[in-house]
Scaffold this active site. Structure first.
Site, PDB file in Angstrom:
ATOM      1  N   GLN A  74     -11.052  -7.485  -0.833  1.00  0.00           N
ATOM      2  CA  GLN A  74     -11.794  -6.390  -0.223  1.00  0.00           C
ATOM      3  C   GLN A  74     -11.707  -6.495   1.307  1.00  0.00           C
ATOM      4  O   GLN A  74     -12.646  -6.185   2.011  1.00  0.00           O
ATOM      5  CB  GLN A  74     -13.248  -6.405  -0.699  1.00  0.00           C
ATOM      6  CG  GLN A  74     -13.935  -5.060  -0.558  1.00  0.00           C
ATOM      7  CD  GLN A  74     -15.038  -4.865  -1.566  1.00  0.00           C
ATOM      8  OE1 GLN A  74     -14.780  -4.854  -2.752  1.00  0.00           O
ATOM      9  NE2 GLN A  74     -16.259  -4.718  -1.107  1.00  0.00           N
ATOM     10  N   ASP A 108      -8.765  -0.756 -10.364  1.00  0.00           N
ATOM     11  CA  ASP A 108      -9.430  -1.544  -9.316  1.00  0.00           C
ATOM     12  C   ASP A 108     -10.752  -0.890  -8.936  1.00  0.00           C
ATOM     13  O   ASP A 108     -11.798  -1.235  -9.470  1.00  0.00           O
ATOM     14  CB  ASP A 108      -8.502  -1.680  -8.113  1.00  0.00           C
ATOM     15  CG  ASP A 108      -9.139  -2.431  -6.950  1.00  0.00           C
ATOM     16  OD1 ASP A 108     -10.155  -3.115  -7.163  1.00  0.00           O
ATOM     17  OD2 ASP A 108      -8.639  -2.327  -5.815  1.00  0.00           O
ATOM     18  N   LYS A 140     -12.753  -8.357  -8.139  1.00  0.00           N
ATOM     19  CA  LYS A 140     -13.089  -8.677  -6.754  1.00  0.00           C
ATOM     20  C   LYS A 140     -14.497  -9.255  -6.726  1.00  0.00           C
ATOM     21  O   LYS A 140     -15.472  -8.537  -6.980  1.00  0.00           O
ATOM     22  CB  LYS A 140     -13.007  -7.425  -5.863  1.00  0.00           C
ATOM     23  CG  LYS A 140     -11.594  -6.903  -5.671  1.00  0.00           C
ATOM     24  CD  LYS A 140     -11.582  -5.659  -4.804  1.00  0.00           C
ATOM     25  CE  LYS A 140     -10.151  -5.174  -4.569  1.00  0.00           C
ATOM     26  NZ  LYS A 140     -10.121  -3.891  -3.813  1.00  0.00           N
ATOM     27  N   ASP A 160      -0.062  -0.318  -4.617  1.00  0.00           N
ATOM     28  CA  ASP A 160      -1.459   0.084  -4.741  1.00  0.00           C
ATOM     29  C   ASP A 160      -1.636   1.407  -4.009  1.00  0.00           C
ATOM     30  O   ASP A 160      -1.459   1.486  -2.793  1.00  0.00           O
ATOM     31  CB  ASP A 160      -2.367  -0.990  -4.130  1.00  0.00           C
ATOM     32  CG  ASP A 160      -3.837  -0.588  -4.139  1.00  0.00           C
ATOM     33  OD1 ASP A 160      -4.189   0.391  -4.827  1.00  0.00           O
ATOM     34  OD2 ASP A 160      -4.635  -1.250  -3.457  1.00  0.00           O
ATOM     35  N   LYS A 213       0.833  -1.185   0.000  1.00  0.00           N
ATOM     36  CA  LYS A 213       0.000   0.000   0.000  1.00  0.00           C
ATOM     37  C   LYS A 213       0.877   1.248   0.000  1.00  0.00           C
ATOM     38  O   LYS A 213       1.807   1.381   0.817  1.00  0.00           O
ATOM     39  CB  LYS A 213      -0.916   0.011   1.225  1.00  0.00           C
ATOM     40  CG  LYS A 213      -1.983  -1.071   1.199  1.00  0.00           C
ATOM     41  CD  LYS A 213      -2.999  -0.824   0.099  1.00  0.00           C
ATOM     42  CE  LYS A 213      -4.172  -1.777   0.193  1.00  0.00           C
ATOM     43  NZ  LYS A 213      -5.173  -1.535  -0.864  1.00  0.00           N
ATOM     44  N   GLU A 262      -1.106   0.006  -9.136  1.00  0.00           N
ATOM     45  CA  GLU A 262      -2.573  -0.052  -9.074  1.00  0.00           C
ATOM     46  C   GLU A 262      -3.150   1.238  -8.511  1.00  0.00           C
ATOM     47  O   GLU A 262      -2.716   1.703  -7.453  1.00  0.00           O
ATOM     48  CB  GLU A 262      -3.000  -1.240  -8.203  1.00  0.00           C
ATOM     49  CG  GLU A 262      -4.497  -1.397  -8.041  1.00  0.00           C
ATOM     50  CD  GLU A 262      -4.849  -2.620  -7.198  1.00  0.00           C
ATOM     51  OE1 GLU A 262      -5.743  -2.506  -6.338  1.00  0.00           O
ATOM     52  OE2 GLU A 262      -4.225  -3.692  -7.381  1.00  0.00           O
TER      53      GLU A 262
END
Length: 367
Positions: free
Chosen positions: A294, A242, A266, A191, A162, A217
């Site tokens: 998620q 995403d 997802k 991401d 992240k 991402e």
């Protein structure tokens, strides 16, 4: 095989540590267990994880829309009426997690009725997936320590990092520390959860150009249309859409508009029926697919691996299947286990999930 009752049960299970990222943080899995019952005595199950900062859904909102709008429209339909279910749910705008859970519970009930795994009903390509682990915001040393523990304990060698903090050098330092500690054989991708501007994203990617990233991402918001197109044109790695690709139409718009070059599927937001459409579209467009997470519990993770293992394209990459490891408990009678960096589908019909009634009674919030 007719649907006679639909249940939405709220439950809450704390995480051992919060997962932090650019668009928010999660301390407790405040999810909804969805059950679809039939006149044959079969019950299909799925999990709806609300993410209010991403899709606008809350636990209370999911409960309300299922009980007041969706459930009455599903009663009396057959489990094979999946397109009718999709059309009726589609008349209501938004609510992706609620719709997805209902769809997956129908598929699970159908698998149980036919005594077949959902993976076999979908495509049956393989019975397992490699696992990618998601690393939330922390100091470089702490994130390296977590990645090393996950690698050594579970054999996982793909990590999604992240990013999206300010200044960008905070996250650049983390990714560089991970690469130096884990070596070239580990796959790393980042991401941003829309946390940077296009220019910040480009600057960060330039600083990480020597780190061998697999993907980038959602580094910046999709509604910055020109900036995002400009950013994607600068990159030499695939850019994953995403949060910006909740529907097949979104995929078409992002890819043909030059705002992404790969997608995350997802099942928690597109179910099995919608995810099939996303997969087939991506296959036709020649896109890479990552099975996303998620921040699902174990039931949601089972649904993800059931879908991801069904097709060659989705099984090609490591799926984000391990964040349930951060939960303090779960609802399943038999916990999931990751061996050698892989997660296998469960034996038995449907998605192979059995909910422990005592755990559900303990964690449910409506009594």
């Amino acid at each position: 095989m007719k649907i006679t009752r639909v249940e939405a049960i709220p439950f809450a299970i704390p995480y051992r540590k919060p997962l932090r990222f650019a668009s928010g943080e999660v301390h407790t899995a405040e999810h909804v267990l969805v059950r679809v019952h039939t006149d044959d005595g079969v019950t299909g199950v799925a999990e709806a994880p609300p993410r209010p900062y991403t899709y606008g859904e809350t636990q209370a909102g999911i409960m309300a829309v299922i009980e007041q709008i969706f459930a009455p429209q599903m009663l009396g339909l057959s489990l094979t009426d999946r397109e009718v279910v999709a059309a009726r749910l589609g008349r209501t705008v938004g609510n992706p997690a609620a719709k997805a859970a209902l769809d997956m519970a129908v598929w699970d009930a159908l698998g149980r009725t036919l005594d077949m795994r959902v993976t076999e009903l979908l495509g049956g390509y393989t019975d397992r997936m490699r696992v990618s682990h998601m690393l939330g915001f922390d100091e470089p040393a702490a994130m390296v320590a977590e990645a090393e523990r996950i690698r050594d304990e579970y054999g996982i060698t793909t990590f999604k990092v992240k990013v999206g903090r300010h200044p960008v050098e905070l996250d650049v330092a983390v990714v560089r520390a991970l690469r130096e500690a884990l070596g070239a054989e580990v796959e790393l991708y980042i991401d941003g959860n829309r946390g940077w501007t296009p220019t910040e994203s480009a600057a960060a990617m330039k600083q990480m150009a020597d780190l061998g990233l697999l993907f980038a991402e959602e580094l910046c918001p999709a509604d910055d249309v020109l900036g995002r197109r400009w950013l994607v044109s600068q990159l030499d790695v695939a850019f994953i859409a995403d949060e910006s690709v909740v529907t097949p139409a979104d995929v078409t718009r992002e890819i043909l508009g030059g705002s992404a070059t790969a997608i995350s599927i997802k099942v928690a937001r597109t179910g099995f029926t919608g995810s099939q459409r996303m997969h087939h579209l991506a296959e036709g467009l020649g896109l890479d697919i990552v099975m996303g997470n998620q921040i699902d519990g174990q039931l949601g993770t089972l649904c993800t691996v059931a879908f991801g293992s069904s097709y060659r394209l989705t099984a090609r990459r490591a799926g984000e299947l391990s964040n349930f490891l951060d939960m303090s408990d779960d609802l399943l009678t038999e916990p999931l286990t990751i061996h050698g960096g892989e997660l296998a589908i469960r034996p038995g019909p449907g998605v192979g999930a059995e909910v422990d009634p005592d755990k559900l009674e303990h964690y449910r919030q409506d009594r």
